[in-house]
Write a protein that holds these residues in place. Structure first.
Motif, mmCIF file in Angstrom:
data_model
loop_
_atom_site.group_PDB
_atom_site.id
_atom_site.type_symbol
_atom_site.label_atom_id
_atom_site.label_comp_id
_atom_site.label_asym_id
_atom_site.label_seq_id
_atom_site.Cartn_x
_atom_site.Cartn_y
_atom_site.Cartn_z
ATOM 1 N N THR A 250 0.840 -1.190 0.099
ATOM 2 C CA THR A 250 -0.068 -0.126 -0.077
ATOM 3 C C THR A 250 0.788 1.388 -0.036
ATOM 4 O OG1 THR A 250 -1.515 -1.322 1.325
ATOM 5 C CG2 THR A 250 -2.029 0.973 1.075
ATOM 6 N N PRO A 251 1.372 1.543 -1.199
ATOM 7 C CA PRO A 251 2.297 2.691 -1.290
ATOM 8 C C PRO A 251 1.569 4.141 -0.703
ATOM 9 C CG PRO A 251 1.710 1.960 -3.326
ATOM 10 C CD PRO A 251 1.330 1.041 -2.376
ATOM 11 N N ARG A 252 2.271 4.962 0.121
ATOM 12 C CA ARG A 252 1.685 5.949 0.544
ATOM 13 C C ARG A 252 2.441 7.664 -0.059
ATOM 14 N NH1 ARG A 252 -1.794 4.901 4.805
ATOM 15 N NH2 ARG A 252 -1.867 2.906 5.418
ATOM 16 N N SER A 253 3.617 6.978 -0.789
ATOM 17 C CA SER A 253 4.188 8.299 -1.286
ATOM 18 C C SER A 253 4.486 7.672 -2.566
ATOM 19 C CB SER A 253 5.274 8.590 -0.371
ATOM 20 O OG SER A 253 6.215 7.596 -0.435
ATOM 21 N N VAL A 254 5.122 8.663 -3.476
ATOM 22 C CA VAL A 254 5.680 8.338 -4.663
ATOM 23 C C VAL A 254 6.927 7.608 -4.440
ATOM 24 C CG1 VAL A 254 6.712 9.455 -6.843
ATOM 25 C CG2 VAL A 254 4.484 10.363 -6.081
ATOM 26 N N HIS A 255 7.669 7.891 -3.715
ATOM 27 C CA HIS A 255 8.949 7.060 -3.187
ATOM 28 C C HIS A 255 8.586 5.633 -2.951
ATOM 29 C CE1 HIS A 255 12.285 10.086 -3.075
ATOM 30 N NE2 HIS A 255 11.671 10.643 -2.119
ATOM 31 N N ASP A 256 7.435 5.404 -2.403
ATOM 32 C CA ASP A 256 7.062 3.892 -2.095
ATOM 33 C C ASP A 256 6.774 3.224 -3.391
ATOM 34 O OD1 ASP A 256 7.295 4.351 0.664
ATOM 35 O OD2 ASP A 256 5.246 4.548 0.994
ATOM 36 N N VAL A 257 5.992 4.124 -4.568
ATOM 37 C CA VAL A 257 5.660 3.473 -5.748
ATOM 38 C C VAL A 257 6.939 3.104 -6.468
ATOM 39 C CG1 VAL A 257 4.759 3.959 -8.071
ATOM 40 C CG2 VAL A 257 3.416 4.460 -5.794
ATOM 41 N N LEU A 258 7.946 4.182 -6.301
ATOM 42 C CA LEU A 258 9.056 3.752 -7.131
ATOM 43 C C LEU A 258 9.943 2.468 -6.655
ATOM 44 C CD1 LEU A 258 10.409 7.605 -7.355
ATOM 45 C CD2 LEU A 258 9.937 6.195 -9.328
ATOM 46 N N SER A 259 9.800 2.351 -5.560
ATOM 47 C CA SER A 259 10.705 1.217 -4.997
ATOM 48 C C SER A 259 9.943 -0.082 -5.423
ATOM 49 C CB SER A 259 10.567 1.284 -3.528
ATOM 50 O OG SER A 259 11.227 2.356 -2.803
ATOM 51 N N LEU A 260 8.760 -0.006 -5.584
ATOM 52 C CA LEU A 260 8.004 -1.276 -6.148
ATOM 53 C C LEU A 260 8.178 -1.359 -7.841
ATOM 54 C CD1 LEU A 260 4.499 -0.691 -4.271
ATOM 55 C CD2 LEU A 260 6.041 -2.448 -4.044
ATOM 56 N N ILE A 261 8.218 -0.229 -8.356
ATOM 57 C CA ILE A 261 8.651 -0.269 -9.849
ATOM 58 C C ILE A 261 10.029 -0.723 -10.033
ATOM 59 C CG2 ILE A 261 8.997 1.244 -11.865
ATOM 60 C CD1 ILE A 261 6.625 3.068 -10.978
ATOM 61 N N ASP A 262 10.770 -0.545 -9.187
ATOM 62 C CA ASP A 262 12.212 -0.936 -9.531
ATOM 63 C C ASP A 262 12.326 -2.536 -9.415
ATOM 64 O OD1 ASP A 262 13.319 1.603 -9.765
ATOM 65 O OD2 ASP A 262 13.943 1.728 -7.826
ATOM 66 N N ASP A 263 11.302 -3.002 -8.833
ATOM 67 C CA ASP A 263 11.415 -4.497 -8.825
ATOM 68 C C ASP A 263 10.709 -5.331 -9.789
ATOM 69 O OD1 ASP A 263 12.352 -7.107 -7.530
ATOM 70 O OD2 ASP A 263 10.591 -7.277 -6.148
ATOM 71 N N ALA A 264 10.206 -4.409 -10.883
ATOM 72 C CA ALA A 264 9.233 -4.670 -11.662
ATOM 73 C C ALA A 264 9.854 -4.852 -13.245
ATOM 74 C CB ALA A 264 8.093 -3.710 -11.986
ATOM 75 N N GLY A 265 9.236 -5.936 -13.881
ATOM 76 C CA GLY A 265 9.693 -6.149 -15.319
ATOM 77 C C GLY A 265 8.637 -5.554 -16.262
ATOM 78 N N VAL A 266 7.409 -5.612 -15.713
ATOM 79 C CA VAL A 266 6.277 -5.175 -16.591
ATOM 80 C C VAL A 266 5.309 -4.609 -15.409
ATOM 81 C CG1 VAL A 266 6.469 -6.597 -18.569
ATOM 82 C CG2 VAL A 266 4.910 -7.461 -16.928
ATOM 83 N N ASN A 343 -0.504 -11.492 -24.619
ATOM 84 C CA ASN A 343 0.332 -10.663 -25.736
ATOM 85 C C ASN A 343 1.519 -9.808 -25.283
ATOM 86 O OD1 ASN A 343 -1.047 -12.254 -27.721
ATOM 87 N ND2 ASN A 343 -2.694 -10.584 -27.915
ATOM 88 N N PHE A 344 0.848 -8.721 -24.100
ATOM 89 C CA PHE A 344 1.659 -7.854 -23.896
ATOM 90 C C PHE A 344 3.121 -8.598 -23.281
ATOM 91 C CE2 PHE A 344 2.812 -5.685 -19.647
ATOM 92 C CZ PHE A 344 3.373 -4.466 -20.368
ATOM 93 N N ILE A 345 2.596 -9.485 -22.308
ATOM 94 C CA ILE A 345 4.028 -9.932 -21.735
ATOM 95 C C ILE A 345 4.793 -10.841 -22.669
ATOM 96 C CG2 ILE A 345 4.679 -12.124 -20.161
ATOM 97 C CD1 ILE A 345 2.268 -11.388 -18.383
ATOM 98 N N ALA A 346 4.125 -11.521 -23.739
ATOM 99 C CA ALA A 346 5.161 -12.404 -24.720
ATOM 100 C C ALA A 346 5.997 -11.205 -25.573
ATOM 101 C CB ALA A 346 3.853 -12.928 -25.681
ATOM 102 N N LEU A 347 5.527 -10.003 -25.623
ATOM 103 C CA LEU A 347 6.213 -9.060 -26.533
ATOM 104 C C LEU A 347 7.207 -8.351 -25.728
ATOM 105 C CD1 LEU A 347 3.134 -7.716 -28.594
ATOM 106 C CD2 LEU A 347 5.001 -9.139 -29.509
ATOM 107 N N ASN A 348 7.158 -8.445 -24.534
ATOM 108 C CA ASN A 348 7.924 -7.599 -23.781
ATOM 109 C C ASN A 348 8.823 -8.432 -22.872
ATOM 110 O OD1 ASN A 348 7.149 -4.402 -24.011
ATOM 111 N ND2 ASN A 348 5.237 -5.707 -23.729
ATOM 112 N N SER A 349 9.910 -7.850 -22.268
ATOM 113 C CA SER A 349 10.916 -8.546 -21.430
ATOM 114 C C SER A 349 10.018 -9.428 -20.484
ATOM 115 C CB SER A 349 11.755 -7.719 -20.718
ATOM 116 O OG SER A 349 12.352 -6.830 -21.599
ATOM 117 N N LYS A 350 10.238 -10.803 -20.616
ATOM 118 C CA LYS A 350 9.449 -11.845 -19.680
ATOM 119 C C LYS A 350 9.934 -11.690 -18.251
ATOM 120 C CE LYS A 350 8.622 -14.800 -23.563
ATOM 121 N NZ LYS A 350 8.475 -16.352 -24.047
#
Length: 362
Positions: A250-266, A343-350
C-alpha cells in the motif's frame, strides 16, 4: 565579462540579447513551468522539463508529490509545491476554504524571482492568470476564453485528438528546444526487476477496473508461475486482505511506488499515475482505460499497451460519470484483459517464472 549562452535562434529571439548575455559566466535564464494537476500529467511533461533544464534554471510549480519525482526524473529542477484549490475533484470553488494567505505568500515569493519565461501546457485561463500574476516576463500557453490577454506568446493548440505530450512538444519548439517525437522518446534503462507489478488503484474510483477481476487475473498469472507484486490504494487494502492478499503493498508516497517499480519487469494497472511513472522508469506498461482516451493519455513508454474502454456517448467525461457504475470500464471483460496481458507479456521482457514448489503468494 559578459558570457552569452549557446542557444537556438528561437530562444534568442524569444528572450533577446539582454537576457541571454549576462554579467556572470553561464548564467541561465529562468523558466517557470506550471503543471498543477495529476501525477500522470506531470510525468508526461518530463521530456520538456528535462530538455529545458539544459538551457534554463527551471522552477516547477506542482503538487507536492513532484518533490518525490525530482531526484529520479529532473534532479536539476527546483520544485515549488502548491495544491491549487481548483484542482480538487469536488468543492473546488468554495472560495471561503481557499488558503488565500498561502496563495498571496506564494505570489510574493515568485514575483521576487523575476522569471524570464513561464509556460503552461494547459489551455487553462487560471494558469495563464498565474503566469501574469507572478510577474513572468515572457508567458507561453494555449489561450482559451480570451486568456491571451495574460500571455505574451500565445501558441496554436495541436489537433484535438493529439496526445497530451504534443502540447509540451509545441512549447518546447517555441523555446527552441530539441524535442523528440512521442514515438522517439528515449526511456531510461529499467532496474533489474523481474516481477509483474499489478497496481489496482487510481486517482478516482471511476477509473478502477473491478478488484475481483484483478484478483482472478493475478491468480491466472500465478498459476503460470509468474512472480506477481500486488499494490493498491489505501482504501482498497481491507478488500485485498480479506481476499487473502495479506502482503499487498500500500504505497503512501511516490517514493514507495518507485521502490515497487524498481522490482518490476512489467506493469499492469488502471489509467493512473503509477503507470506513467513506471513507463518513465523504463518499465513497459499495460493500462486498462475507462473514461479517458488512450490517444490522449497513454503512458509514454514505446512498448506501452493501452486497452481502450468501451464506447459511451459521454466519453471522455472528465471522471464525472452519468451512470451508477462506469460502463466504459466495467464492460471490459476478464477474457479481453487476459488475452491482452498474455500478448503484452509475450512481446516484452518476460518476467521471471518461479518454480511451483517455491511459489509464495505475496
Amino acid at each position: 565579462m559578459i558570457s552569452c549562452l549557446p542557444t537556438s535562434l528561437a530562444l534568442y529571439s524569444l528572450l533577446g540579447r539582454d537576457t541571454l548575455c549576462r554579467p556572470a559566466a553561464n548564467v541561465k535564464p529562468s523558466l517557470l513551468i506550471i503543471e498543477l494537476w495529476g501525477l500522470g500529467d506531470l510525468v508526461i511533461a518530463t521530456p520538456l522539463i528535462q530538455a529545458a533544464s539544459q538551457h534554463f534554471a527551471v522552477t516547477l510549480l506542482a503538487k507536492p508529490y513532484a518533490q518525490d519525482l525530482q531526484s529520479r526524473l529532473w534532479p536539476e529542477v527546483e520544485v515549488v509545491p502548491f495544491v491549487a484549490p481548483w484542482t480538487a475533484f469536488q468543492g473546488k470553488y468554495r472560495l471561503w476554504k481557499w488558503p488565500l494567505r498561502d496563495m498571496f505568500r506564494l505570489r510574493k515569493q515568485l514575483i521576487a524571482r523575476r522569471f524570464d519565461v513561464g509556460l503552461s501546457a494547459r489551455w487553462d485561463p487560471r494558469d495563464h492568470f498565474l503566469l501574469r500574476a507572478f510577474g513572468v516576463q515572457k508567458r507561453l500557453g494555449f489561450p482559451r476564453l480570451r486568456s491571451q490577454m495574460f500571455l505574451t506568446h500565445p501558441q496554436t493548440m495541436p489537433a484535438p485528438r493529439e496526445h497530451r505530450y504534443e502540447y509540451w512538444h509545441v512549447l518546447g519548439e517555441a523555446l527552441g528546444l530539441e524535442m523528440p517525437d512521442r514515438q522517439s522518446i528515449v526511456m531510461p534503462r529499467p532496474k533489474k526487476g523481474d516481477a509483474i507489478f499489478v497496481h489496482t488503484g487510481a486517482g478516482q474510483a471511476i477509473r478502477v477496473w473491478p478488484l475481483e477481476r484483478y484478483q482472478r487475473l493475478i491468480q491466472r498469472l500465478r498459476e503460470q508461475n509468474y512472480r506477481v507484486i500486488v499494490a493498491c490504494d489505501v482504501e482498497q487494502r481491507d478488500w485485498w486482505v480479506k481476499a487473502g492478499e495479506t502482503q499487498v503493498a500500500t504505497p503512501r508516497s511516490v517514493h514507495d511506488v518507485l521502490s515497487l517499480i524498481d522490482d518490476a519487469g512489467v506493469f499492469i494497472g488502471n489509467d493512473s499515475g503509477p503507470g506513467h511513472i513506471a513507463a518513465f522508469c523504463g518499465v513497459p506498461t499495460f493500462t486498462i482505460f475507462g473514461p479517458q482516451l488512450p490517444e490522449w493519455f497513454a503512458p509514454l513508454h514505446p512498448e506501452a499497451f493501452a486497452l481502450e474502454g468501451k464506447a459511451c456517448p459521454y466519453k471522455p467525461c472528465s471522471d464525472y460519470c452519468r451512470f451508477p457504475t462506469p460502463r466504459c470500464l466495467w464492460n471490459i471483460t476478464e477474457e479481453e484483459v487476459w488475452a491482452g496481458v498474455q500478448n503484452f507479456i509475450a512481446l516484452n521482457s518476460k518476467p521471471r517464472i518461479i518454480a511451483p514448489e517455491t511459489h509464495i503468494s505475496l
